[in-house]
Each structure stands twice: as structure tokens, then as C-alpha cells.
Design an enzyme around this catalytic site. Structure first.
Site, short mmCIF file in Angstrom:
data_model
loop_
_atom_site.label_atom_id
_atom_site.label_comp_id
_atom_site.label_asym_id
_atom_site.label_seq_id
_atom_site.Cartn_x
_atom_site.Cartn_y
_atom_site.Cartn_z
N ASP A 1 0.99 -1.21 -0.13
CA ASP A 1 -0.05 0.03 -0.13
C ASP A 1 0.98 0.99 -0.09
OD1 ASP A 1 -2.28 1.82 0.33
OD2 ASP A 1 -3.33 0.05 1.15
N HIS B 1 -2.88 3.35 -4.52
CA HIS B 1 -2.12 2.91 -3.20
C HIS B 1 -0.96 2.17 -3.40
CE1 HIS B 1 -5.54 3.31 -0.52
NE2 HIS B 1 -6.59 2.99 -1.56
N GLU C 1 -9.86 2.76 -4.94
CA GLU C 1 -9.66 4.35 -4.50
C GLU C 1 -8.42 4.73 -5.70
OE1 GLU C 1 -10.90 4.78 -0.02
OE2 GLU C 1 -9.07 3.57 -0.40
C1 ACM Z 1 -10.99 -0.32 0.88
O1 ACM Z 1 -11.53 -0.37 2.07
N1 ACM Z 1 -10.45 0.73 0.32
C2 ACM Z 1 -11.23 -1.64 0.11
#
Ligand code: ACM
Length: 759
Positions: free
Chosen positions: A194, A267, A325
């Protein structure tokens, strides 16, 4: 005569108490087995018992042997039998049982214990047996006589672990797996990469871990990204391949499959930090943060190289590639992305994402692997074979199932354990409104919006935890447990076998095991710290606690007691005068004060008047007005006409389901008729959280922390008629809950048909 029989009765009870048990044991196995029968009596487990295993079940026998030695100091011999299992002791018998993967049978008689099944089945039978063991290590170990035949409802019973925001050691991960296995959870979703850290060794790109796994160091050097979203500022660490193999073996021995997640295309800050060529050149995410991968040939080659090494490590058929995201707008300024859009005829950034995911999917398929992604991968067109993890609610999962794609349900808010599990002000910092274990337990993965054929695409459910606000393993355990036990039961047990009251009982019985395992699960709440409206002159309450040895510090003066206050043991009897209101605040400790929780409640005095007579004709029921709104503001509601009105005349007052996106506000009014003067208790339905008025006085307030703290009105009511009204917000989640209930002094639930009338 009467006297004599009382003494006789006492004598009988005493004698029976000394000899054998008169009742069958309450079994507290979680998740609830498919079939369970109990009988009087016990199997007594002592040093003489042998664990008899066949060749296939030998490793599981060894596991059980190790468990008994570690937690009960009981050293049992293990014997491998060739053909005929021994006729006494604990026998593990490998056999092909009918039923889903993981099916098993467990039989406990006074003479022997038998677990049969295949592979995972035997292991799960042993886990059920472990939950039949006494909760404390007393000799002899008595195991209640019972028969269980069991199989899972879903094959995906997951829990995630984010090791990027906070890095957890191999031992911490193993402990997590141990606890998962005890509750038959079988997929660990290991979130390995991440923005805040790259946590897996990749030989071809050593800087991923040399730089990407050392957040703290680079932050100190002033070179790194802004990490103020992390409560501990970030910690360093990564898993070597040897460590990953070690964890995989450990998980495999416990029938837990590990799903690795390598995040892309968003991410990805840690990877980009190590290899800046990966980054989207004109990132607009934030001046100092570049999180988006550029969709360049360099990036694709890099990710294929990484995945090749990941695939070589993880035997799981699935690889999770993230997809959530992504700041796709960054691509609109990236020359690489713009050129790609032109070349491939991609209309917008979402189609770039779809192109990205599909290319990775193709690569995974070429390696015989299946792609899992968060529900954003539906945007711009879903990759043909992708499995969708639905997290932004259930919509993505429902859409994917309708397209005949496999789905794992892990929706907000129910499956997000980074939310506090009780009153936000009294719990450690968390995200989103509170998610109680009850909310988790009531979640149903197969949405009623799906046909049975579509619902079959739901593989199961998973609880998620993100660790930005979690600085250590005990805190992780606090957030995940006991909520994960609710996931275990909803994912394993058939709907008909779910029972929230029984689950609550069973869950509280787990705490002594948690103590054995040194698991820092959040403590259960005190029974009796409820917000109360009452017309009584005194506040009388007994505080009870389900765990023995707990202590409480409490105050009635508005100040939260701390560890310096005088502790008292449960039960606690409070009896004080009540003029206007009292704030009851509690600080509960257990497990030699290693754990504590805070609770708080307001006890408020109200005056309620009745009308002695009511002349109009009485018609049973409650009148509802339903309003559609964009925001919740009940004061403004009367300005717009209701979209519908209805009267519910029979049965428990239910609330209405909502199927569209608008907020539905419901107002209701009626009359409560009391036939006999006495004490009554009015309670609001869990997850409904209405505000209720009696005689225009508020008696239940549904605003703050509304799903997490019990509310009730304890009222002495005279014979007569009481105006009754209120409002609530209807949602999908609360559509089948009971709006309120009325009990008499003896705790008997009254039938609304008898007391509820239209105004
Ligand atoms: C997430 O909670 N962004 C998958």
C-alpha cells in the site's frame, strides 16, 4: 408438610449437585453447528486417554496433542492406527462424509470421542472439540456428551489483515491465524502492499523493501511522504520469502488459505517511492504524494515480474490486485495514459483502469491464477473472469453477481472493523460510525435483491481491518475480536441456525478461552448501563457482568472514573434518589486489569400524564407517515407532504423497507392504552433507533450513538390512555427490525394488538 418438602427438595438438589449433572450442558460452539444434540453426562479426559489417528489425520492429531499440552498441561500419547481405530480415547477417522468441503461429525460419549471427516473436516471437528473443553484448566477435564454433524454454508469465510499501515511480525500473524482457525475462518486476506509500506520481498526489485518498507527511516530523513494518517507514524518491516513460506505452512496446517494482495493501480506510493519510474508523472493527488501507477509498459512489466514472484510463493488459486480508490484523474494529465487512450480507443480514465486490470487478468490467467479485485474494478468494464470483493456497500457485489461473476461480500459498514464497536467518545479512535457485533451478526451475504441463481455467485463474507489507527497487535485484537466471531457464524451457519441471543451467550463464554490464548478481545458491555427515561423517584439498578473476576469503578457525578478509583465487584446495586438526571459512568476491568472498557448512560426523570378516558372509538394500530428526504431533519418534515401514509393494525410494529437511494423518514402516532396500573418498560428496536414520545414527553432518544447504546423507558403507568408518537430513519439495514416493544413488570412482552390504538 410444606416445610418438609422444601428441605427434601434442597437435599435432592444438593445430592445431585455432588454426583452427576441434572441438565445437559449448554454448548457454546461458534460457529453454530448444523446439527447438534446433547445428552446428560461427560467424557472425562485424563492422562490415560490416547489420541488415535490414521495416517491422513496424524498431523491434526498432533495439533490437538499440542493444544492440550500447551493450554491444559495434559500430555497425551498419539498413536497411528492402521485399520481399526481404538475403542476408547479420542479417535480421528478420515472418511468421505457427505456435505460441503469441511463437513465433519463429532461424537462425544462417556466412553470415547470420535471425529470423522476429511482433511479440513477433521480439523474443524477438532476445533469444535476444543470449544467443548472446560474454559479453565481444571482437572479432570470434562467434555459434555453430544453429537454434532456439521458443514459450512459458505466456502469463503475471510478476515483481512493490513500489514502496510502497521507492520505485524510473523508471530503476530500466526496468532491471528490461530484464532481464525478456532472459529473455522478459512481465508486470510493479507494486504501486503500500500502507500504506507511494501511488505513482501521481491528479488528482482530489492528497493521495494529496502526503501518501501522503511517508512519510519525515510520519514525521519525528511524525504518521505506525509504520513500523518498513521497513528504511530508508521513502522518498518517486511516479510522475507522464507518468512512467507513459514506463514503459509502454518496457515495450511490450520486449513487457512492466504490471499495475497498486491495493490494496483492506486495505493502504490511505497512502490513508486522505491522505483519512481512507476509513478504517474503529473499526479495531482497531492503535491507531495504520488500514489498512482503510470499505465506504461515499464509498469506492466514490473507488475508482471512482481506477480510472477508472488505466484511462485502462494499456492492460492486467487491473487488480489486491489483496484480500489485509484486516483484515476491523475491519468488525464499523464502523457503515457493519454497516448494509451488514443492508441486503444479508451474513452475515459475508467476505461484506462479497466484496460489496466484486464491486462493483469490476462497475465494471471496465463499463470493459472484467478483475479480478485475491489468493486471499483467494475468501472469501465469488468474483466471477464474477475471475482469482485464488494466493499463500498453491497451494490458492486450485487451487480457482479447479476453478471454471473463470483463475489465476496465485505461491505461497509457491517464488515469494517476499523470502526469503533461502541460509543465513539469512549472507544479508541476509529473510522466511520460505530459497528456493533450485533450489526455484523445480522448481516446476510446473499442479498434479497438477488435471485437464487445469482445468489449462488456469492462465495461468502469477510471482515476487513485497516490499521492506520492501530499501533500494535493487542489493539488489532481489540478491534477484530469479538466481531470476527460474528463473521464466522454468519459465514458458516445456515440462516435458520442463526440466533442472536444464543450467539451473545456463546460469545461471552469465549472470554476464558481468549484469556488462555492471551487474546485482547474487546470486553463485553455491562448489563444495566442503559439510557433510561423514568418517572420513578429513585434510580434503582443492578449492574451485572458476564465475566467472573471483573471489577467496576463507577460514578454518578458525571466524571469518568479511572484506575485510581475504588474498584468493586459485580453485581453492583445502585439505589439513589433521582431528581432531574444522573450520569452513570463505568470503567470495567478484567483479566488482572489488563483490559478495560468505558460505558456511560444518562438516567433522566420525566413526568408522564395519562388521559383517564378517551371517548372516540378505539381502532387498533399505529399510523405511519412516510417522507422522502435528502437530509435528516424531522423538524422540517411537516413542510412537505408525506409520500404515503399507512396504518399497521396487527403484529409487532415493524418498520418499512427502503429500496431507493433517498433517505426515508417515518413519523408515527397512536395511543397506548394501559389497563392495569403498574411498572412498564418500553424499549426501542436495535438498529432502528427511533425517538419516542409518550404524552409528548421524550421517553427514548434516538440521536447520538444510536445503534450502540441500549435505550429504554422504565415507567410507572396508571390505568388510562397515553398519546404515543415518534420518528425514525428507515434504511435497508433496519427494515426488518422491531420498532419498539412494551413489557410489563414481570418482563412479559405485551401484544401491540391489545395496547396500541390509532389516535
Ligand atoms: C477499501 O476499504 N479501500 C477496500
Amino acid at each position: 408438610m410444606i416445610r418438609f418438602s422444601k428441605i427434601y427438595l434442597l437435599l435432592v438438589i444438593t445430592c445431585l449437585g455432588l454426583n452427576t449433572k441434572t441438565t445437559t450442558a449448554q454448548i457454546h460452539v461458534i460457529p453454530q453447528p448444523l446439527h447438534l444434540t446433547t445428552q446428560k453426562g461427560d467424557f472425562v479426559l485424563n492422562r490415560k486417554a490416547v489420541i488415535g489417528v490414521d495416517k491422513e489425520s496424524a498431523a491434526i492429531g498432533k495439533y490437538l496433542q499440542g493444544y492440550l499440552a500447551q493450554y491444559y498441561k495434559l500430555q497425551l500419547a498419539l498413536k497411528v492406527y492402521a485399520q481399526i481405530p481404538p475403542s476408547t480415547g479420542i479417535r480421528l477417522i478420515s472418511s468421505n462424509l457427505k456435505g460441503a468441503d469441511g463437513a465433519y461429525a463429532l461424537s462425544v460419549t462417556a466412553g470415547k470421542i470420535t471425529v470423522s471427516g476429511k482433511g479440513a473436516g477433521i480439523f474443524y471437528g477438532v476445533q469444535s472439540l476444543i470449544q467443548l473443553l472446560p474454559q479453565v484448566s481444571i482437572k479432570p477435564l470434562q467434555i459434555p456428551v453430544c453429537a454434532i454433524s456439521d458443514e459450512p454454508r459458505f466456502q469463503w469465510r475471510g478476515l483481512s489483515l493490513d500489514v502496510c499501515r502497521h507492520f505485524f511480525t510473523v508471530d503476530e500473524v500466526k496468532k491471528y491465524i490461530d484464532v481464525m482457525a478456532h472459529y473455522k475462518l478459512n481465508v486470510l486476506h493479507w494486504h501486503l502492499t500500500d502507500d504506507e509500506g511494501w511488505r513482501i520481498q521481491i528479488d528482482k526489485y530489492p528497493k521495494l523493501t529496502e526503501m518501501g518498507a522503511k517508512i519510519a527511516y525515510y520519514a525521519k530523513e525528511g524525504k518521505f511522504r506525509k504520513l500523518d494518517n498513521l497513528v504511530d507514524g508508521g513502522n518498518d518491516g517486511f516479510y522475507t520469502k522464507a518468512e512467507i513460506r513459514d506463514v503459509l505452512k502454518y496457515a495450511q496446517d490450520r486449513f487457512v488459505t492466504i490471499l495475497p494482495e498486491i495493490e494496483m493501480p492506486g495505493h502504490s506510493e511505497a512502490a513508486i517511492f522505491a522505483y519512481p519510474e512507476l509513478g504517474c508523472k503529473d499526479s495531482t493527488g497531492a503535491k507531495h504524494r504520488v500514489r498512482m501507477l503510470d499505465p506504461s509498459e515499464y509498469t506492466f512489466k514490473f507488475m508482471e515480474d512482481v506477480l510472477t514472484e508472488v505466484i511462485a510463493l502462494f499456492p492460492n488459486q486467487y491473487v488480489h490486485i486491489g483496484g480500489d480508490e485509484a486516483e484515476m484523474v491523475d491519468w488525464l494529465k499523464s502523457p503515457t495514459a493519454v497516448a494509451l487512450m488514443r492508441k486503444e480507443g479508451l474513452k475515459n480514465e475508467k476505461e484506462v483502469q479497466s484496460y489496466f486490470i484486464k491486462r493483469i487478468e490476462k497475465f494471471l490467467i496465463s499463470k493459472n491464477k484467478k483475479l480478485v479485485g475491489w468493486d471499483e474494478i467494475l468501472q469501465g468494464g469488468l474483466a471477464e473472469s474477475a471475482t469482485v470483493m464488494s466493499w463500498r456497500g453491497e451494490e458492486g457485489g450485487i451487480e457482479a453477481a447479476r453478471m454471473h461473476h463470483h463475489v465476496i461480500m465485505t461491505p461497509l459498514p457491517y464488515m469494517y472493523f476499523d470502526a469503533p464497536q461502541a460509543n465513539e467518545q469512549l472507544e479508541p479512535i476509529g473510522w466511520n460510525p460505530p459497528v456493533t457485533w450485533q450489526m455484523v451478526y445480522n448481516y446476510e451475504p446473499q442479498s434479497s435483491q438477488l435471485t437464487p441463481a445469482e445468489a449462488a455467485y456469492i462465495l461468502g463474507a469477510q471482515g476487513n481491518i485497516w490499521t492506520e489507527k492501530i499501533p500494535n497487535a493487542p489493539h488489532l485484537e481489540y478491534m477484530v475480536f469479538p466481531r470476527a466471531l460474528a463473521v464466522a457464524e454468519l459465514a458458516w451457519s445456515i440462516k435458520e441456525n442463526k440466533n442472536i441471543d444464543r450467539f451473545e451467550y456463546k460469545m461471552k463464554q469465549q472470554y476464558p478461552y481468549f484469556k488462555l490464548w492471551n487474546l485482547n478481545a474487546r470486553l463485553p458491555d455491562i448489563v444495566g448501563v442503559d439510557h433510561v427515561f423514568t418517572n420513578a423517584e429513585r434510580f434503582k439498578q443492578t449492574l451485572q457482568y458476564p465475566l467472573s473476576g471483573a471489577q467496576v469503578r463507577y460514578s454518578l457525578n458525571g466524571k469518568m472514573p479511572d484506575s485510581t478509583a475504588r474498584p468493586v465487584a459485580f453485581p453492583v446495586n445502585i439505589d439513589v434518589p433521582l431528581k432531574d438526571s444522573i450520569q452513570l459512568k463505568t470503567f470495567t476491568t478484567w483479566n488482572l486489569n489488563a483490559q478495560h472498557i468505558f460505558q456511560s448512560a444518562i438516567i433522566k426523570h420525566v413526568k408522564i400524564k395519562s388521559r383517564e378516558v378517551y371517548t372516540a372509538e378505539l381502532k387498533p394500530g399505529l399510523g405511519y407517515k412516510i417522507f422522502k428526504a435528502k437530509e435528516i431533519n424531522y423538524a422540517k418534515l411537516e413542510a412537505v407532504p408525506p409520500v404515503s401514509m399507512m396504518v399497521i393494525t396487527t403484529g409487532t410494529p415493524m418498520i418499512m423497507p427502503v429500496t431507493d437511494g433517498d433517505i426515508t423518514c417515518v413519523k408515527f402516532s397512536g395511543m397506548i392504552k394501559i389497563d392495569a396500573e403498574g411498572d412498564y418498560e418500553l424499549t426501542s428496536g436495535f438498529e432502528v433507533s427511533p425517538t419516542l414520545y409518550l404524552d409528548n414527553e421524550p421517553v427514548i432518544r434516538g440521536e447520538k450513538n444510536r445503534y450502540v447504546e441500549p435505550q429504554k423507558a422504565v415507567l410507572h403507568l396508571k390505568k388510562g390512555f397515553y398519546e404515543f408518537s415518534g420518528y425514525y430513519t428507515a434504511t435497508e439495514a433496519n427494515s426488518k427490525q422491531t420498532l419498539f416493544s412494551l413489557k410489563d413488570a414481570g418482563g412479559k412482552l405485551l401484544d401491540p394488538a391489545v395496547y396500541l390504538f390509532l389516535l
